[in-house]
Design a protein around this motif. Sequence first.
Motif, mmCIF file in Angstrom:
data_model
loop_
_atom_site.group_PDB
_atom_site.id
_atom_site.type_symbol
_atom_site.label_atom_id
_atom_site.label_comp_id
_atom_site.label_asym_id
_atom_site.label_seq_id
_atom_site.Cartn_x
_atom_site.Cartn_y
_atom_site.Cartn_z
ATOM 1 N N ASP A 80 64.213 6.860 13.105
ATOM 2 C CA ASP A 80 64.939 6.052 14.085
ATOM 3 C C ASP A 80 66.436 6.100 13.775
ATOM 4 O O ASP A 80 66.837 5.923 12.625
ATOM 5 C CB ASP A 80 64.413 4.608 13.983
ATOM 6 N N HIS A 81 67.252 6.351 14.781
ATOM 7 C CA HIS A 81 68.707 6.380 14.622
ATOM 8 C C HIS A 81 69.183 7.278 13.484
ATOM 9 O O HIS A 81 69.923 6.840 12.603
ATOM 10 C CB HIS A 81 69.269 4.962 14.445
ATOM 11 N N HIS A 175 70.425 -3.996 20.934
ATOM 12 C CA HIS A 175 69.673 -4.230 19.699
ATOM 13 C C HIS A 175 69.833 -5.679 19.218
ATOM 14 O O HIS A 175 70.919 -6.242 19.287
ATOM 15 C CB HIS A 175 70.167 -3.294 18.595
ATOM 16 N N HIS A 203 65.603 1.452 23.865
ATOM 17 C CA HIS A 203 65.891 0.771 22.597
ATOM 18 C C HIS A 203 66.199 -0.686 22.899
ATOM 19 O O HIS A 203 66.569 -1.038 24.012
ATOM 20 C CB HIS A 203 67.099 1.426 21.908
ATOM 21 N N ASN A 225 61.210 0.496 21.809
ATOM 22 C CA ASN A 225 61.456 0.222 20.392
ATOM 23 C C ASN A 225 61.483 -1.278 20.129
ATOM 24 O O ASN A 225 62.081 -2.041 20.900
ATOM 25 C CB ASN A 225 62.804 0.818 19.977
HETATM 26 ZN ZN ZN Z 1 67.610 1.545 18.515
#
Ligand code: ZN
Length: 280
Positions: A80-81, A175, A203, A225
């Motif tokens: 992830d990322h 986020h 996300h 996510n």
């Molecule tokens: Zn993310």
Amino acid sequence: MLCRMDDILKKATQEQYGVAAPNVWNLETIKAAVGIAEKLKSPIILDYGEGGYEENIFEVAMIAKHYGENASVPVAINLDHGETFKGAVRAIKAGFTSIMVDRSSRPFEENLKDTKELCKIAHAADVSVEAELGHVGVGEEYADDNNSFTKVEEAQIFVKETGVDCLAIAVGTAHGHYAGVPKLDFERITQLRNSLDIPLVLHGGSSTGDEALQKAIKSGISKVNLFTDLSDKAIDFMKKMLEIESAKQINLIDFYDEGIKGYSSELERYIRLFGSDNKA
Ligand SMILES: [Zn+2]
């Protein structure tokens, strides 16, 4: 069984359901996520973030591969990322089945160039790639504007040029916890879905709201996510345990297990909400 992430998501895109991608970081969270997926007969994507825990990547990959290979449902292990070249290559070497190449805060040309280069490497190792176009920011700085949203024309060029397998899009989520109420651009999701032939990723699923997430999936999102809501629920369970058990002695094993119960219950709720139960 262990799978590439794009294989899980292609099926989800065709059949219009969403697949949960919870953040995992250790044995307990991996075991919980795979366990819930098996219970619900759902595919699952284990998202391991590059930030914070990267020093454990090989150990975590060993655990994730063990549970993935022995699972009765499709399991993908995704970086992830991933923000560095080194991190991406380490994840491929560790046995991840997918990597995210996140250059979303870089200029378009640089994002395209790096994604294209890492696609070549990842595909040679039979690993799929997720990239991000537009930029999904943090909820605490949430602003109701569309400057950083994914542009349809740019996305078409980006996907064609890079050969990327899945695309994270910026359509109004963020986020973490939101300052204010998130407003999603469902019209844009539909346009992107109709213009691109690869799965779309959302996300910042946490705190976005059940109705909005279901509508986003209906509009064309295939992967959602999740971290903050799973973490919050874990902390709720742990706090309650402290209240109820305050007079007694609590040990760390039971206390941590209680947190994992919270994490699992919230993940189970989301898998049902996204409609991927009984799709394995
Ligand atoms: Zn993310």
